[in-house]
Every structure is written in structure tokens, then in C-alpha cells.
Scaffold this motif. Structure first.
Motif, short mmCIF file in Angstrom:
data_model
loop_
_atom_site.label_atom_id
_atom_site.label_comp_id
_atom_site.label_asym_id
_atom_site.label_seq_id
_atom_site.Cartn_x
_atom_site.Cartn_y
_atom_site.Cartn_z
N ASN A 166 13.55 -15.94 -9.61
CA ASN A 166 11.85 -15.77 -9.35
C ASN A 166 11.40 -16.70 -10.32
O ASN A 166 11.29 -16.45 -11.56
N MET A 167 10.80 -17.90 -9.88
CA MET A 167 9.97 -18.74 -10.68
C MET A 167 8.73 -18.17 -11.26
O MET A 167 8.39 -18.66 -12.40
N GLY A 180 15.30 -24.24 -18.61
CA GLY A 180 16.59 -24.37 -17.82
C GLY A 180 17.63 -23.10 -18.01
O GLY A 180 18.25 -22.86 -17.33
N GLY A 181 17.58 -22.56 -19.49
CA GLY A 181 18.39 -21.37 -19.66
C GLY A 181 17.83 -20.28 -18.97
O GLY A 181 18.70 -19.30 -18.64
N GLN A 182 16.61 -20.27 -18.43
CA GLN A 182 16.20 -19.00 -17.50
C GLN A 182 16.52 -19.29 -16.07
O GLN A 182 16.80 -18.22 -15.29
N LEU A 183 16.49 -20.66 -15.74
CA LEU A 183 16.75 -20.81 -14.27
C LEU A 183 18.35 -20.93 -14.11
O LEU A 183 18.74 -20.66 -12.95
N ASP A 212 18.95 -23.03 -29.47
CA ASP A 212 19.26 -21.64 -29.15
C ASP A 212 18.82 -20.59 -30.06
O ASP A 212 18.32 -19.69 -29.55
N ALA A 213 19.07 -20.74 -31.38
CA ALA A 213 18.92 -19.66 -32.40
C ALA A 213 17.42 -19.41 -32.39
O ALA A 213 16.63 -18.36 -32.36
N LEU A 214 16.76 -20.59 -32.40
CA LEU A 214 15.22 -20.67 -32.62
C LEU A 214 14.69 -19.96 -31.21
O LEU A 214 13.46 -19.32 -31.38
N ILE A 215 15.01 -20.28 -30.24
CA ILE A 215 14.39 -19.74 -29.01
C ILE A 215 14.58 -18.24 -28.71
O ILE A 215 13.95 -17.53 -28.48
#
Length: 162
Positions: free
Chosen positions: A4-5, A95-98, A155-158
Motif C-alpha cells: 500500500n503506497m 525501497g526498504g518499505q516497498l 540502515d542504522a540511521l534510518i
């Protein structure tokens, strides 16, 4: 799997990605001070400078510098470096969410894949850097580890901002 975008907070994801990418860009530059990827001769025209020259940007621009603490620093190279890093920070954040699989291993495999694609395939194919077999082992070690740490930092900061 349907994504779900509308559930993505685009503004926050992009902002976090840019910020993480910029910080990780600093980490990558620091890494390269410890383990320089290129010999001084090969660094006279570094890959960002060479790439821009391949696109027709004159050397007087690609080699433009500013002076800090008595040293000439390549601001155009830094502009490319940080733009690339911020761009991949956004790609990873959104992209990590998609496609959550790209976040496996805290981003390390994704960072290594970026290195592989750009440093071993695309840039050699374009003539920006030598063929992988003609690159020194030190360059492969520095870039492999540097990209792993670079993406791990993103990755760590996100994760810290969620």
C-alpha cells in the motif's frame, strides 16, 4: 505481496534517506582516508571526475577545488559523492518499505551489491575505471568494506529515526 503506497510517509522517508545518506557519505570518506581505494596516480582524476568528463564536463570544472587548512579539496567530486550517497539513502529508505528484502543483513548485502554493480560492472564497462582484474586488490578491499559500512550506516540511521 501487495504494498500500500499510501502507507509510506514519503516526506519523512525521503528526508531520513537524504540525511542518512549524507552522514554515511562522511563515513565512507573517512573510511577512504584509512584504506585509500586508489593509488595517488589513479586518484589524480578520481572516478567522479572521470565520469563527469565522459559526459562532456570540462576538466577545469571537474577538478575545481576549494582550499581548507592549506589543502586543495575537490568540491565537484564531493558533490557527486554526496549526491550518490543521499540518492541511495532515499532508495534504501523508500525501497526498504516497498521491498523489505533489501534491508536483510542491516543493509550490508545491499551495499556490497551497489559496489559490485558500479565498481565491477558499470564503471568498468563505461571505461570510467579499469577492468576489475586490472584494479589493485587494495581497491577491491577498500571499496567492498567501505560500501558495506556505508550502507550499514544508512540502515542504522534510518532505524534510529523510525
Amino acid at each position: 505481496m501487495v504494498i500500500n503506497m499510501n502507507k509510506i510517509n514519503w516526506g519523512k522517508s525521503i528526508s531520513i534517506g537524504v540525511t542518512a545518506g549524507l552522514v554515511a557519505g562522511l563515513v565512507k570518506l573517512g573510511w577512504e582516508n584509512i584504506l585509500p581505494p586508489r593509488t595517488p596516480e589513479r586518484n589524480q582524476t578520481n572516478p567522479p571526475q572521470k565520469l563527469l568528463e565522459q559526459f562532456g564536463v570540462p576538466a577545469k570544472i571537474t577538478h575545481a577545488t576549494y582550499t581548507y587548512s592549506g589543502q586543495q579539496l575537490p568540491w565537484v567530486s564531493y558533490l557527486v559523492h554526496f549526491s550518490f550517497s543521499a540518492g541511495f539513502g532515499v532508495i534504501y529508505s523508500v525501497g526498504g518499505q516497498l521491498a523489505p528484502w533489501i534491508k536483510k543483513g542491516n543493509g550490508v548485502p545491499f551495499g556490497i551489491a551497489v559496489w559490485d554493480f558500479f565498481h565491477l560492472k558499470l564503471m568498468p564497462m563505461m571505461g570510467t575505471v579499469p577492468s576489475p582484474k586490472d584494479q589493485p586488490l587494495e581497491e577491491h578491499i577498500s571499496e567492498f568494506l567501505g560500501h558495506a559500512i556505508w550502507m550499514w550506516t544508512i540502515d542504522a540511521l534510518i532505524k534510529a529515526k523510525k
